[in-house]
Structures are given as C-alpha cells and as structure tokens.
Motif scaffolding. Structure first.
Motif, PDB file in Angstrom:
ATOM      1  N   ASN A 150      31.386  41.461  33.513  1.00 21.12           N
ATOM      2  CA  ASN A 150      30.465  40.477  34.465  1.00 21.12           C
ATOM      3  C   ASN A 150      29.595  39.695  33.882  1.00 21.12           C
ATOM      4  O   ASN A 150      28.477  39.088  34.463  1.00 21.12           O
ATOM      5  CB  ASN A 150      30.036  41.414  35.527  1.00 21.12           C
ATOM      6  CG  ASN A 150      31.010  41.791  36.469  1.00 21.12           C
ATOM      7  OD1 ASN A 150      32.087  41.077  36.820  1.00 21.12           O
ATOM      8  ND2 ASN A 150      31.330  43.055  36.808  1.00 21.12           N
ATOM      9  N   TYR A 197      35.604  36.126  40.274  1.00 16.31           N
ATOM     10  CA  TYR A 197      36.495  37.026  41.095  1.00 16.31           C
ATOM     11  C   TYR A 197      36.629  36.211  42.555  1.00 16.31           C
ATOM     12  O   TYR A 197      35.736  35.423  42.971  1.00 16.31           O
ATOM     13  CB  TYR A 197      35.704  38.365  41.557  1.00 16.31           C
ATOM     14  CG  TYR A 197      36.440  38.980  42.439  1.00 16.31           C
ATOM     15  CD1 TYR A 197      37.645  39.826  41.901  1.00 16.31           C
ATOM     16  CD2 TYR A 197      36.481  39.006  43.536  1.00 16.31           C
ATOM     17  CE1 TYR A 197      38.310  40.923  42.605  1.00 16.31           C
ATOM     18  CE2 TYR A 197      37.214  40.124  44.663  1.00 16.31           C
ATOM     19  CZ  TYR A 197      38.079  40.823  43.929  1.00 16.31           C
ATOM     20  OH  TYR A 197      38.963  41.678  44.744  1.00 16.31           O
ATOM     21  N   PRO A 198      37.814  35.917  43.030  1.00 13.07           N
ATOM     22  CA  PRO A 198      39.158  36.814  42.829  1.00 13.07           C
ATOM     23  C   PRO A 198      39.861  36.121  41.718  1.00 13.07           C
ATOM     24  O   PRO A 198      39.544  34.960  41.305  1.00 13.07           O
ATOM     25  CB  PRO A 198      39.852  36.723  43.982  1.00 13.07           C
ATOM     26  CG  PRO A 198      39.434  35.373  44.509  1.00 13.07           C
ATOM     27  CD  PRO A 198      38.078  35.239  44.441  1.00 13.07           C
ATOM     28  N   SER A 199      40.826  36.541  41.003  1.00 15.87           N
ATOM     29  CA  SER A 199      41.350  36.270  39.977  1.00 15.87           C
ATOM     30  C   SER A 199      42.236  34.893  40.241  1.00 15.87           C
ATOM     31  O   SER A 199      42.681  34.064  39.116  1.00 15.87           O
ATOM     32  CB  SER A 199      42.355  37.063  39.323  1.00 15.87           C
ATOM     33  OG  SER A 199      43.474  37.404  40.293  1.00 15.87           O
ATOM     34  N   ASP A 206      30.138  37.760  39.382  1.00 14.57           N
ATOM     35  CA  ASP A 206      31.179  38.579  39.523  1.00 14.57           C
ATOM     36  C   ASP A 206      32.385  37.950  38.852  1.00 14.57           C
ATOM     37  O   ASP A 206      32.995  36.947  39.237  1.00 14.57           O
ATOM     38  CB  ASP A 206      31.719  38.779  40.950  1.00 14.57           C
ATOM     39  CG  ASP A 206      32.660  39.733  41.258  1.00 14.57           C
ATOM     40  OD1 ASP A 206      33.242  40.403  40.471  1.00 14.57           O
ATOM     41  OD2 ASP A 206      33.024  39.908  42.577  1.00 14.57           O
ATOM     42  N   ASP A 255      38.783  43.701  35.568  1.00 15.41           N
ATOM     43  CA  ASP A 255      37.602  43.412  36.484  1.00 15.41           C
ATOM     44  C   ASP A 255      36.623  44.378  36.855  1.00 15.41           C
ATOM     45  O   ASP A 255      37.085  45.808  36.833  1.00 15.41           O
ATOM     46  CB  ASP A 255      38.138  43.187  38.028  1.00 15.41           C
ATOM     47  CG  ASP A 255      37.291  42.758  39.128  1.00 15.41           C
ATOM     48  OD1 ASP A 255      36.241  42.191  38.820  1.00 15.41           O
ATOM     49  OD2 ASP A 255      37.447  43.011  40.150  1.00 15.41           O
ATOM     50  N   ILE A 260      36.010  37.952  35.957  1.00 13.04           N
ATOM     51  CA  ILE A 260      36.985  38.822  36.012  1.00 13.04           C
ATOM     52  C   ILE A 260      37.881  37.968  34.593  1.00 13.04           C
ATOM     53  O   ILE A 260      37.880  36.938  34.379  1.00 13.04           O
ATOM     54  CB  ILE A 260      38.043  38.904  37.023  1.00 13.04           C
ATOM     55  CG1 ILE A 260      39.260  39.683  36.935  1.00 13.04           C
ATOM     56  CG2 ILE A 260      38.350  37.232  37.504  1.00 13.04           C
ATOM     57  CD1 ILE A 260      39.804  39.933  38.153  1.00 13.04           C
TER      58      ILE A 260
END
Length: 187
Positions: A40, A111-113, A78, A12, A80
């Motif tokens: 990103n 994001y989030p994963s 954003d 990330d 990941i």
C-alpha cells in the motif's frame, strides 16, 4: 531497480517481513536497521528482525498514533500489485559511505484490481545524510479518471516510531504529486 529481486508483497494488503537495511539510518533521532515494505505504498523502519510492519490500507494524516507507525509514505493509498509486471523491489546503489537505497513500486494500481491507472514511484534514502526522497516516475491514467493519481486519496510523508511526530506533504489532496515530480525531506 529492475535487476533487484522482488520483495514478497505481490497482491493486496501485504507486507514484507523485516529485512536488514544496507546501512544504519537515523530516523527521527533513533537508529533503525531494518525495513518492512507494504503493498500500500509505505515502508516501516525499525530495529526489529521478525514480523512485519502493521497492515493498514486506509491512509491517515501524519502524524497519527494509530498503526502503522515509524513509516515513510511515498504514496500511501489502497494499492494492489497485479500480475507479473507489478513489483516492489529494493536495491542499493553506490559505494559505502555515500550509497543510495531505493525501494520501487512498479506498475501498481488502485484497489480494486480492475483499475486502469498504473503508478511507478520510488523511495530513496541517502547514506550518511538521512535525506529521504520520493520520486514519482510514472503516474498514468490509462483512460481512467485521473483524480486519484495526484493524491486525492493518498498520504505523502514521514512519521516517527510512536506516531507522535511527523512531516506531511499532503493527505487526500488533489494534484499533490505528478509524473516526474519529487519530494525531498532533509533532517
């Protein structure tokens, strides 16, 4: 690009160190010889040989003098890279004088994963023409809400080294890109 070794941006908010381009590119009228890829969804162009492109997970409209500058953003969001199936790779195809340099973000997510979406997209640079293309190979919702897949929180475009001149396809716009679509920037 599956045969190419991965660029070291698994995780990330990471960037690769500056690496040599396979050919010199004229980018907004300035010669560039190196690149740094971000997890990103953007690549920086420069003539630097040490360090990385500036880190920024929050996309902005282009141009913008805030860092990062000198970027090519096929899908700046954003993002990941999760697990062994997600990679950022670069490979050169063709013969000298008419090569195509390709960077691929494969199977990345937001994001989030825990996000279910998976994106595979590419940046292409065509030697001798300075043409830059974005290819959206697969933007899959996988049962999640698909709003972000089309670009509702992403920027797509190009920007010069100082962030004062740019070409933007869109920023934070629904349905800006779809699976199988592409964008072509011709100087």
């Amino acid at each position: 690009t599956a045969a190419a070794p991965p660029i070291a941006v698994v995780g990330d908010d990471l960037e690769s160190t500056w690496a040599a381009l396979p050919f010199t590119l004229s980018y907004f009228g300035a010669p560039v010889t190196s690149f740094s890829a971000s997890s990103n969804g953007y690549v920086g162009f420069s003539s630097l040989s040490a360090g990385t492109i500036e880190r920024q997970f929050t996309n902005t409209s282009l141009p913008d003098s805030a860092v990062p500058n000198g970027i090519v953003a096929p899908y700046w969001d954003d993002l990941i890279n999760v697990g062994s199936t997600t990679q950022v790779r670069a490979e050169t195809f063709g013969v000298a004088g008419s090569r195509r340099w390709v960077v691929e973000w494969s199977n990345v997510t937001f994001y989030p994963s825990s996000s279910l979406e998976r994106l595979t997209f590419q940046l292409h640079v065509v030697e001798g023409t300075n043409v830059i293309e974005f290819h959206y190979c697969n933007l899959a919702a996988n049962g999640a809400t698909p709003d972000r897949l089309g670009g509702s929180s992403a920027t797509f475009g190009l920007e010069n080294a100082t962030g004062t001149v740019g070409v933007e396809h869109s920023s934070n716009q629904l349905n800006a890109v779809t699976s199988g679509s592409g964008l072509r920037f011709t100087p």
